[in-house]
Design a protein around this motif. Structure first.
Motif, short mmCIF file in Angstrom:
data_model
loop_
_atom_site.label_atom_id
_atom_site.label_comp_id
_atom_site.label_asym_id
_atom_site.label_seq_id
_atom_site.Cartn_x
_atom_site.Cartn_y
_atom_site.Cartn_z
N VAL A 118 10.24 -0.27 -4.44
CA VAL A 118 9.56 0.17 -5.66
C VAL A 118 8.28 -0.62 -5.93
CG1 VAL A 118 10.75 -1.29 -7.34
CG2 VAL A 118 10.04 1.01 -7.99
N ASP A 119 8.10 -1.74 -5.27
CA ASP A 119 6.89 -2.55 -5.49
C ASP A 119 5.62 -1.79 -5.13
OD1 ASP A 119 8.20 -4.77 -6.50
OD2 ASP A 119 8.28 -5.81 -4.58
N ASP A 120 5.72 -0.75 -4.32
CA ASP A 120 4.54 -0.01 -3.88
C ASP A 120 4.17 1.17 -4.78
OD1 ASP A 120 4.30 -1.69 -1.68
OD2 ASP A 120 5.58 -0.42 -0.43
N VAL A 121 4.98 1.50 -5.79
CA VAL A 121 4.64 2.67 -6.61
C VAL A 121 3.50 2.34 -7.56
CG1 VAL A 121 6.97 3.64 -6.43
CG2 VAL A 121 6.36 2.26 -8.44
N ARG A 154 4.16 -6.78 -8.61
CA ARG A 154 3.02 -6.12 -9.22
C ARG A 154 3.57 -4.96 -10.06
NH1 ARG A 154 0.56 -1.58 -8.46
NH2 ARG A 154 1.77 -1.14 -6.59
N ARG A 155 3.57 -5.15 -11.35
CA ARG A 155 4.17 -4.16 -12.24
C ARG A 155 3.16 -3.04 -12.53
NH1 ARG A 155 7.01 -4.52 -18.12
NH2 ARG A 155 6.03 -2.65 -18.90
N PRO A 156 3.51 -1.79 -12.16
CA PRO A 156 2.64 -0.67 -12.49
C PRO A 156 2.88 -0.25 -13.94
CG PRO A 156 4.58 0.14 -11.38
CD PRO A 156 4.70 -1.37 -11.44
N PRO A 157 2.11 0.71 -14.46
CA PRO A 157 2.43 1.24 -15.78
C PRO A 157 3.84 1.83 -15.78
CG PRO A 157 0.25 1.96 -15.08
CD PRO A 157 0.89 1.30 -13.90
#
Length: 197
Positions: A118-121, A154-157
Motif C-alpha cells: 500500500v505504500d505505493d498508492v 509516505r502517507r497519501p491523501p
C-alpha cells in the motif's frame, strides 16, 4: 477496563450500526450510485493511477461499483486482506472471486502482496462508521486502518466513505486514531485539514 473514549465509541458504533441496518434497499441503491460518482470524481481530481479501496459489506456504502469501474479504466486498485496479527495484506483488484476473510469481511481472492504494498498508492479510500468536521475517523474498533496509516512511509491523501448522516460535529479521539484528509458520501466529497497533535 476501557476508558471513557472507548466506551463512548462503543455506544456510538452500536447506534450507527443499527441506523445502517434500517436503510431500505432503495436507499442503499441510490447511495451506491452516488458513492461511485463521488469516488470517480475524487480519483480524477487527484489524477491518480493507483488507489487503495475496500470491498463494502452489505451495510456499508457500496464501493464495489467504483472498484469495477476504476479497474476497467486501467487504475490499479489495491484491496485489503485482514490478518490475524492486526495488519493488512493487499491484493490487486481484478475479476478473481471474492472470499470471506476474518470477521466475515469480503476480501479479494488474489495473491497477497504484503503490508507494504500500500505504500505505493497515490490515494487511500477507507471505511468508517463516522467522521467529524476536523477529520477524526471512527472505525469499527479493530484498528487495522489506523495501524496501516500510522506506519506508512509516505502517507497519501486518505478519504473515508460514509453515509451523509454520519458526518458528526465531534467524535471521541484516542492517541492511536489516525485523522483523514476528507470524506466521501453519496452526495458530496469534502476535503478537510485534519487536526494533528
Amino acid at each position: 477496563m476501557p476508558g471513557d473514549e472507548e466506551q463512548q465509541k462503543r455506544a456510538l458504533r452500536a447506534r450507527l450500526r443499527e441506523r445502517r441496518q434500517l436503510l431500505s434497499d432503495a436507499e442503499r441503491e441510490s447511495a451506491a450510485v452516488g458513492i461511485a460518482r463521488q469516488l470517480t470524481a475524487l480519483v480524477r481530481a487527484h489524477d491518480v493511477r493507483s488507489v487503495s479501496c475496500f470491498l463494502s459489506t452489505a451495510t456499508e456504502p457500496d464501493t464495489r461499483g467504483f472498484v469495477r469501474a476504476a479497474v476497467s479504466r486501467g487504475i490499479r486498485v489495491l484491496l485489503p486482506i485482514t490478518r490475524a496479527d492486526g495488519l493488512l495484506d493487499w491484493a490487486v483488484a481484478d475479476d478473481d472471486e471474492i472470499t470471506e476473510g476474518l470477521f466475515g469481511l469480503p476480501e479479494p481472492g488474489g495473491q497477497a502482496l504484503g503490508p507494504n504494498a500500500v505504500d505505493d498508492v497515490e490515494l487511500m479510500i477507507i471505511p468508517a462508521a463516522a467522521i467529524d468536521r476536523i477529520g477524526t475517523r471512527l472505525g469499527w474498533g479493530r484498528g487495522y486502518f489506523d495501524k496501516t496509516i500510522g506506519s506508512m512511509q509516505r502517507r497519501p491523501p486518505v478519504y473515508a466513505v460514509i453515509y451523509d448522516s454520519e458526518v458528526l460535529d465531534s467524535l471521541p479521539r484516542e492517541v492511536h486514531d489516525q485523522p483523514v484528509n476528507g470524506f466521501v458520501t453519496p452526495t458530496r466529497t469534502i476535503t478537510i485539514s485534519p487536526a494533528r497533535d
